[in-house]
Design an enzyme around this catalytic site. Structure first.
Site, PDB file in Angstrom:
ATOM      1  N   ASN A   1      -1.157   5.520   3.185  1.00  0.00           N
ATOM      2  CA  ASN A   1      -1.344   6.174   1.889  1.00  0.00           C
ATOM      3  C   ASN A   1      -2.537   7.120   1.972  1.00  0.00           C
ATOM      4  O   ASN A   1      -3.613   6.742   2.429  1.00  0.00           O
ATOM      5  CB  ASN A   1      -1.596   5.073   0.832  1.00  0.00           C
ATOM      6  CG  ASN A   1      -1.744   5.653  -0.561  1.00  0.00           C
ATOM      7  OD1 ASN A   1      -1.682   6.868  -0.753  1.00  0.00           O
ATOM      8  ND2 ASN A   1      -1.937   4.791  -1.535  1.00  0.00           N
TER       9      ASN A   1
ATOM     10  N   SER B   1      -5.437   5.748  -0.550  1.00  0.00           N
ATOM     11  CA  SER B   1      -5.299   4.297  -0.619  1.00  0.00           C
ATOM     12  C   SER B   1      -6.540   3.672  -1.239  1.00  0.00           C
ATOM     13  O   SER B   1      -7.677   4.025  -0.897  1.00  0.00           O
ATOM     14  CB  SER B   1      -5.090   3.756   0.787  1.00  0.00           C
ATOM     15  OG  SER B   1      -4.928   2.370   0.717  1.00  0.00           O
ATOM     16  N   SER B   2      -6.302   2.770  -2.199  1.00  0.00           N
ATOM     17  CA  SER B   2      -7.440   2.102  -2.838  1.00  0.00           C
ATOM     18  C   SER B   2      -7.995   1.106  -1.848  1.00  0.00           C
ATOM     19  O   SER B   2      -7.269   0.217  -1.388  1.00  0.00           O
ATOM     20  CB  SER B   2      -6.966   1.359  -4.090  1.00  0.00           C
ATOM     21  OG  SER B   2      -6.176   2.202  -4.876  1.00  0.00           O
TER      22      SER B   2
ATOM     23  N   THR C   1      -1.738   2.604  -7.996  1.00  0.00           N
ATOM     24  CA  THR C   1      -2.848   3.324  -8.640  1.00  0.00           C
ATOM     25  C   THR C   1      -2.302   4.418  -9.550  1.00  0.00           C
ATOM     26  O   THR C   1      -2.776   4.627 -10.672  1.00  0.00           O
ATOM     27  CB  THR C   1      -3.771   3.928  -7.563  1.00  0.00           C
ATOM     28  OG1 THR C   1      -4.158   2.890  -6.692  1.00  0.00           O
ATOM     29  CG2 THR C   1      -4.989   4.573  -8.181  1.00  0.00           C
TER      30      THR C   1
ATOM     31  N   SER D   1       0.832  -1.204   0.000  1.00  0.00           N
ATOM     32  CA  SER D   1       0.000   0.000   0.000  1.00  0.00           C
ATOM     33  C   SER D   1       0.871   1.260   0.000  1.00  0.00           C
ATOM     34  O   SER D   1       1.788   1.379   0.804  1.00  0.00           O
ATOM     35  CB  SER D   1      -0.914  -0.022   1.225  1.00  0.00           C
ATOM     36  OG  SER D   1      -1.681   1.136   1.231  1.00  0.00           O
ATOM     37  N   GLY D   2       0.586   2.156  -0.895  1.00  0.00           N
ATOM     38  CA  GLY D   2       1.339   3.410  -0.963  1.00  0.00           C
ATOM     39  C   GLY D   2       2.557   3.316  -1.855  1.00  0.00           C
ATOM     40  O   GLY D   2       3.306   4.291  -1.988  1.00  0.00           O
TER      41      GLY D   2
ATOM     42  N   GLY E   1      -2.815  -2.892  -2.169  1.00  0.00           N
ATOM     43  CA  GLY E   1      -1.489  -3.462  -1.925  1.00  0.00           C
ATOM     44  C   GLY E   1      -1.418  -4.235  -0.624  1.00  0.00           C
ATOM     45  O   GLY E   1      -2.301  -4.144   0.235  1.00  0.00           O
TER      46      GLY E   1
ATOM     47  N   GLU F   1      -0.823  -5.211   2.971  1.00  0.00           N
ATOM     48  CA  GLU F   1      -0.951  -4.306   4.113  1.00  0.00           C
ATOM     49  C   GLU F   1      -0.577  -5.006   5.416  1.00  0.00           C
ATOM     50  O   GLU F   1      -1.001  -6.140   5.660  1.00  0.00           O
ATOM     51  CB  GLU F   1      -2.390  -3.819   4.247  1.00  0.00           C
ATOM     52  CG  GLU F   1      -2.763  -2.767   3.229  1.00  0.00           C
ATOM     53  CD  GLU F   1      -4.201  -2.325   3.374  1.00  0.00           C
ATOM     54  OE1 GLU F   1      -4.525  -1.293   2.802  1.00  0.00           O
ATOM     55  OE2 GLU F   1      -4.997  -2.998   4.039  1.00  0.00           O
TER      56      GLU F   1
HETATM   57  N1  LIG Z   1       5.107   8.154 -10.095  1.00  0.00           N
HETATM   58  C1  LIG Z   1       4.765   8.925  -9.096  1.00  0.00           C
HETATM   59  N2  LIG Z   1       5.127  10.205  -9.086  1.00  0.00           N
HETATM   60  C2  LIG Z   1       4.792  11.007  -8.047  1.00  0.00           C
HETATM   61  N3  LIG Z   1       4.110  10.594  -6.977  1.00  0.00           N
HETATM   62  C3  LIG Z   1       3.725   9.304  -6.929  1.00  0.00           C
HETATM   63  C4  LIG Z   1       4.040   8.403  -7.978  1.00  0.00           C
HETATM   64  N4  LIG Z   1       3.528   7.197  -7.638  1.00  0.00           N
HETATM   65  C5  LIG Z   1       2.914   7.364  -6.438  1.00  0.00           C
HETATM   66  N5  LIG Z   1       3.044   8.626  -6.016  1.00  0.00           N
HETATM   67  C6  LIG Z   1       2.531   9.181  -4.753  1.00  0.00           C
HETATM   68  O1  LIG Z   1       2.298   8.138  -3.848  1.00  0.00           O
HETATM   69  C7  LIG Z   1       0.977   8.125  -3.366  1.00  0.00           C
HETATM   70  C8  LIG Z   1       0.494   6.737  -3.214  1.00  0.00           C
HETATM   71  O2  LIG Z   1       0.386   6.107  -4.440  1.00  0.00           O
HETATM   72  P1  LIG Z   1      -0.780   5.153  -4.818  1.00  0.00           P
HETATM   73  O3  LIG Z   1      -2.044   5.662  -4.321  1.00  0.00           O
HETATM   74  O4  LIG Z   1      -0.656   4.898  -6.247  1.00  0.00           O
HETATM   75  O5  LIG Z   1      -0.404   3.899  -3.993  1.00  0.00           O
HETATM   76  P2  LIG Z   1      -1.028   2.470  -4.124  1.00  0.00           P
HETATM   77  O6  LIG Z   1       0.067   1.550  -4.402  1.00  0.00           O
HETATM   78  O7  LIG Z   1      -2.151   2.478  -5.047  1.00  0.00           O
HETATM   79  O8  LIG Z   1      -1.553   2.228  -2.641  1.00  0.00           O
HETATM   80  P3  LIG Z   1      -2.825   1.474  -2.204  1.00  0.00           P
HETATM   81  O9  LIG Z   1      -2.520   0.034  -2.297  1.00  0.00           O
HETATM   82  O10 LIG Z   1      -3.006   1.904  -0.824  1.00  0.00           O
HETATM   83  O11 LIG Z   1      -3.917   1.884  -3.085  1.00  0.00           O
HETATM   84  C9  LIG Z   1       0.195   8.869  -4.409  1.00  0.00           C
HETATM   85  O12 LIG Z   1      -0.901   9.521  -3.840  1.00  0.00           O
HETATM   86  C10 LIG Z   1       1.210   9.861  -4.939  1.00  0.00           C
HETATM   87  O13 LIG Z   1       1.207  11.029  -4.147  1.00  0.00           O
HETATM   88 MG   LIG Z   2      -4.104   2.283  -4.922  1.00  0.00          MG
END
Ligand SMILES: Nc1ncnc2c1ncn2[C@@H]1O[C@H](COP(=O)(O)OP(=O)(O)OP(=O)(O)O)[C@@H](O)[C@H]1O
Ligand SMILES: [Mg+2]
Length: 1104
Positions: free
Chosen positions: A160, A163-164, A114, A109-110, A390, A392
């Site tokens: 996050n 977070s999805s 996404t 996660s994070g 992701g 957790e």
């Molecule tokens: N390529 C990137 N460039 C800039 N910031 C990023 C990038 N990837 C992720 N982030 C930052 O990290 C944060 C978390 O990313 P994201 O929401 O995609 O995580 P995730 O893997 O989907 O987590 P979860 O499993 O909780 O959904 C985003 O809100 C963003 O601020």
């Molecule tokens: Mg996500």
């Protein structure tokens, strides 16, 4: 670098871009490579075709449209590692190789799943595929599904901010050209418990905050909401303002997105109303009550919120209140209503809120699918993008984390299967030399969870369905029993049995050794959450609502659809959908993006080595590199491989007759590719480095261009030739027609000219011949004369003689010439000469006619009506017209020579003719007689001079008339004078005026139609002459006298005088009326009339 048109990205590479090349290969070197690259903002690193992405937590300038262009259609080893390169590779494989793709993004996660998946990959694909209007709309709708689903399905967690809280798998569907047609979204288990509860520092789903912050005042008013999160118990437990999240702006984005996707206004309103209902449910307060039978019951602490909810959804308050506070039990045929205590009622309330929100979310996904689904039935290519929650590990992990981690475990299994296990097995299967690489296979953990008999999920289901007292503890007991020997399962009971003391593992927990680490799960709520029960009273109450959306969310509330069947448990539902997902992923070509979280502070530029090391380990990156190093990057069956690259070698192009394997061998040998770069399997060719594949692809692309050029060239040549042949054919046709036309014209001109020349020549020849003929005629005449004079004989006799002498006379030759000419030119003669001859003859005839007419003109007398007879009938109308014209002209000439005096006389004659012609027998005799007026020579005789001097006016008529005596009819002569005003009678001897009758007094004049000269002057009754009565007079010039009298009287009195021409008429003598009757008799005294008075009333006049 002379000769190199592109600098390799390896030249200024930070660390190692593709870790397959890492040397020496160890975990430390891998992490330090990642760290070095991360330090230089190089967040992407490859392991072969797998991309490692480290979340930068800051926006880097590497996602610009220019970057998209740079990576578009470029082999990914040519440029720096990038998510765009992976996306491009997947897209091109899909488009060009017709292989369905899936992009699997994993990480905790994070880590950035996404962001990478839904935002970067999708926006890249959207940017590189078609730009047409309808395609743009599809792309927009696909992209805009993200903000809507994120608003309803994402939340801030401790790990996050966005977070999805649900799993998402999106199939983007393309046509054969690679243009997007639409898509399908599948969602997996929303973490609905978050609706009613979340831990400190986290938030509920974004939409609640977005609605309160960004909803216009009017909307909030309508929904009866307040712009204050503290007022809502489901939201108030945490600080609402997540760093950097602008809820108000996000709300607008969500609304716009919903509009673009195609939500109607009423649908948007219904959704927001449902969200408001969920919020308000949290504010329902219950108080305990004791019933008379001692049972615990509850009731609403206050009904305001309940009222608001019911008003929003159109529901009777009591129905909802009863549904919240009571529970109806149905046992066989009996129905029993049970009061709920406060705790139970709160549970029911929260269950309703969670269910309502969960169903709303599912409805949203379906509604979006409705909009983005592909409408046509054409064959589709599919690119699946998986963005699942992701891995957790929280402080307190519950059923949701268990499910989420199970899903991640399955994804890891897919990764292992496809990249490590499957790959190695394939090498062996294909007969390649292979030293196995050891790796951790997580199948054992997956089995622990999902095994249908002894799996944790199966046991949980069993426990849920088991009759009797079922609690979370009984479930744990069961687990302790079944899994006590499992390496990856731990619990306090099992530890104790093994005499291991572990303070970190509480009693009500169990621990699983996941691929990504150990996770301790708190069993509280496992049974409940798995059961996912909603009391039927609540679903029935919701179905009764007068709210279309809400009603549709609870179809089981419809009494007609009442079913006593237990719905599947949450765990089994999730397992089923995961199985389907895995099957789906196995049918597609996987593209991996493995996301790594550099720190747990969400801070940019912070690289926490231990955290990264853990992830590197559980992601199996080292094993991945080892397999990649020893293995082959690409494999393909011989047939498709030969089909794809056969154009690169003369021997294989266009057809290879032998076996496909031999064809591939021939191809690679001819291309001179080093042997260590590939290996031959039983059915497939294995290519070690992607570089070789890309080289092959490059060569193929160039060759395809060449072939396309050849095809184009041939086609263009053929097209031009066809066109040219058509033009040529047309040109020949046109020129043939034109030449024909020109020749025809020329022929006509020549013919015309020839005829003209012929005519002239013939004319000329004829003239010569005529001249000769005339000459011979003259000669002939001369000869006659000469012969006669000379020989004294007739010409005929002489002619014979002469002819005897001169037998070659020109006449003979002329006749010869004539005959010859005629013979020779007869054929030309008819066409043109006849016209000319006709015109000539016509002119000649006219000429002759006019000349004859001129010579035979009749006399100039207008009386002469003679005119020559018409010589030619065709000139008859002209001849008649000329006669008329000639007569008119004669008359004109005649009129021009008449004097004024004669003219006046003729006028009088004309006047006379009007009065008497064909009325009186005397008239024809009078016509040739001139009107003299003065028959008495008034100037010569003195007595007449005297008379005329007494009359002042000009005398018009001076004559002698006979006046008939009224009494006896005898006549006596009188001088009669007519002036402008008077008719005067005077004595012949004395020339004394006897009577002067004013012309005004003469009312009329009567005469007979015989040739007599008698006339009667009828006087007016009141005439100045007296009462003697009318006058009977006889004149030798009656016609003249009456004409002049009539004319003068008419002019003087301005009244037309009456003239009666009758055989008998009445006159007045004094007062008596006397009938004057004319009788034809033989005259005794000349031609004058003789009157006889027959009676006092009748007098007879004898006339001839
Ligand atoms: N390529 C990137 N460039 C800039 N910031 C990023 C990038 N990837 C992720 N982030 C930052 O990290 C944060 C978390 O990313 P994201 O929401 O995609 O995580 P995730 O893997 O989907 O987590 P979860 O499993 O909780 O959904 C985003 O809100 C963003 O601020
Ligand atoms: Mg996500």
């Amino acid at each position: 670098f002379p000769g190199m048109d592109r600098i390799s990205p390896l030249d200024d590479m930070i660390g190692v871009g593709d870790m397959v090349l890492l040397d020496p290969l160890s975990e430390d070197s891998l992490i330090s490579n990642l760290k070095e690259r991360f330090g230089h903002q190089e967040i992407y690193t490859y392991i072969g075709s797998v991309a490692i992405s480290i979340n930068p937590y800051t926006l880097l300038p590497i996602y610009t449209p220019e970057k998209v262009e740079e990576y578009r259609n470029c082999n990914f080893y040519e440029l720096k590692p990038h998510i765009y390169a992976i996306a491009d590779e997947a897209y091109r494989s899909l488009r060009d190789r017709d292989k369905d793709q899936c992009i699997l993004i994993t990480g905790e996660s994070g880590a950035g799943k996404t962001e990478e998946a839904s935002k970067l990959v999708m926006s890249y694909v959207a940017a590189v595929c078609g730009q047409r209007q309808e395609v743009s709309q599809v792309k927009e709708q696909l992209l805009q599904s993200n903000p809507v689903l994120e608003a309803f399905g994402n939340a801030k967690t401790v790990r996050n901010d966005n977070s999805s809280r649900f799993g998402k798998y999106m199939d983007i569907e393309f046509d054969f050209k690679g243009q997007p047609l639409g898509g399908v979204i599948s969602n997996y288990l929303l973490e609905k418990s978050r609706v009613v509860r979340h831990v400190q520092g986290e938030r509920n789903f974004h939409i609640f905050y977005q609605l309160l912050a960004g909803g216009p005042a009017k909307l909030l008013n309508r929904l009866k909401l307040e712009r204050n999160c503290d007022r809502y118990s489901y939201l108030s437990a945490v600080s609402e303002n997540a760093n950097g999240i602008d809820d108000a702006a996000e709300f607008e984005t969500v609304q716009n997105a919903m509009q673009i996707i195609g939500f109607t206004n009423s649908e948007v309103t219904s959704v927001l109303e449902t969200v408001a209902v969920v919020l308000k449910l949290g504010n329902i307060q219950l108080v305990a009550e004791s019933k008379a039978n001692g049972m615990d019951a509850c009731s609403m602490a206050h009904t305001a919120v309940l009222g608001e909810i019911c008003e929003l959804v159109g529901l009777d308050e009591t129905i909802l209140e009863n549904a919240l506070c009571c529970r109806t039990m149905e046992m066989k045929r009996e129905k029993m209503t049970m009061s709920l205590n406060v705790a139970q009622a709160y549970y029911a309330r929260d269950a309703l809120a969670k269910n309502l929100y969960n169903r709303l979310f599912n409805w949203l996904v379906n509604r979006i699918n409705e909009s983005i689904k592909v409408k046509s039935n054409e064959r589709k290519k599919v690119m699946g993008v998986l963005d699942i929650y992701g891995f957790e590990i929280f402080e307190d992990n519950s059923f949701e984390q268990f499910i989420i981690n199970y899903c991640n475990e399955k994804l890891q299994q897919v990764f292992i299967e496809l990249t490590l296990k499957e790959e190695q097995e394939e090498y062996v299967r294909e007969g390649l030399e292979w030293t196995p690489v050891k790796y951790f296979d997580n199948t054992i953990i997956c089995d622990l969870i999902e095994n249908s008999k002894k799996g944790i999920l199966a046991m949980l289901d069993e426990e849920c369905l088991r009759p009797g007292q079922v609690t979370d503890s009984t479930f744990l007991q069961k687990l302790n029993q079944v899994c006590k020997n499992h390496k990856h399962f731990e619990s306090q009971v099992i530890q104790n049995a093994k005499h291991i003391s572990d303070a970190t593992l509480p009693r009500h927990c169990f621990r699983l050794q996941h691929y990504a680490g150990k996770v301790t799960y708190n069993i509280d709520g496992f049974v409940d959450k798995n059961n996912d029960l909603l009391y039927r009273d609540l679903s029935q109450a919701m179905w009764k609502a007068n709210h279309k959306l809400l009603k549709s969310l609870f179809p089981e509330g419809d009494p007609k659809k009442l079913s006593l069947k237990r719905p599947p448990t949450a765990g089994s539902q999730f397992k089923t959908s995961v199985v389907i997902l895995m099957k789906n992923l196995h049918t597609k070509n996987p593209n991996y993006i493995r996301c790594i979280k550099p720190n747990d502070k969400k801070a940019p530029s912070l690289f926490m080595e231990p955290l990264v090391r853990t992830q590197v380990r559980y992601l199996g990156l080292m094993e991945n590199i080892r397999v990649r190093r020893a293995g082959y990057a690409f494999r393909q069956a011989y047939e498709p491989c030969l089909d794809r690259y056969k154009m690169l070698c003369k021997q294989t192009w266009p057809h290879w007759k032998g076996k496909a394997r031999d064809g591939v061998q021939m191809l690679l040998t001819t291309l001179g590719i080093p042997k260590e770069e590939y290996a031959y399997g039983w059915t497939k060719i294995f290519i070690r480095n992607p570089k070789m594949l890309f080289d092959l692809e490059d060569k193929r692309r160039r060759r395809v261009y060449e072939l396309a050029t050849v095809i184009q060239k041939t086609y263009r040549g053929w097209k031009c030739r066809t066109h040219y042949l058509l033009m040529r054919k047309s040109q020949i046709l046109i020129s043939a027609w034109f030449k024909r036309h020109a020749q025809q014209k020329k022929y006509q001109q020549t013919k015309q000219a020839t005829i003209t020349m012929q005519a002239y020549v013939r004319g000329w020849k004829l003239r010569i011949a005529c001249r000769e003929l005339t000459y011979s005629c003259h000669l002939h005449t001369c000869m006659h004369t000469h012969v006669y004079c000379t020989y004294g004989c007739t010409s005929r006799q002489a002619w014979k003689r002469v002819h005897a002498h001169t037998h070659k006379l020109p006449l003979t030759s002329w006749v010869c010439v004539c005959v010859q000419v005629r013979k020779e030119y007869r054929k030309y003669f008819r066409s043109n000469a006849s016209k000319r001859i006709y015109s000539f003859v016509y002119k000649r005839l006219l000429h002759k006619y006019f000349m004859d007419l001129k010579n035979n003109l009749p006399s100039m007398s207008p009386m002469d009506r003679k005119w020559p007879s018409v010589p030619y009938m065709f000139l008859a109308p002209t001849h008649q017209e000329l006669k008329r014209i000639f007569h008119l002209w004669k008359c004109k000439k005649y009129r021009e020579q008449i004097t004024a005096q004669r003219k006046a006389m003729f006028e009088e004659k004309l006047y006379a003719s009007e009065l008497f012609k064909d009325k009186k027998a005397l008239y024809p005799i009078s016509v040739p007689q001139l009107f003299q007026g003065e028959y008495l020579t008034m100037q010569k005789s003195t007595k007449y001079q005297k008379l005329s001097s007494t009359i002042e006016e000009k005398i018009i008529v001076a004559d002698t008339v006979l006046k008939i005596n009224r009494t006896n009819g005898k006549s006596s002569p009188r001088i009669c004078l007519l002036t402008k005003s008077y008719f005067v009678l005077a004595d012949v001897k004395s020339a004394q005026i006897k009577t002067a009758i004013n012309l005004h007094d003469i009312s009329s004049v009567s005469v007979s139609h015989y040739s007599d000269g008698l006339f009667a002057l009828h006087l007016n009754e009141r005439s100045s002459v007296g009462t003697k009565g009318d006058y009977l007079l006889i004149s030798d010039h009656l016609i003249e006298v009456i004409t002049k009298l009539h004319r003068t009287a008419t002019e003087t009195t301005k009244q037309k005088m009456n003239l009666h021409i009758l055989d008998e008429f009445k006159v007045k003598f004094k007062r008596d009326e006397v009938l004057i009757k004319f009788v034809e008799a033989v005259a005794k005294n000349g031609n004058g009339a003789v009157c006889k008075k027959k009676s006092s009333h009748m007098m007879e006049v004898m006339v001839q």
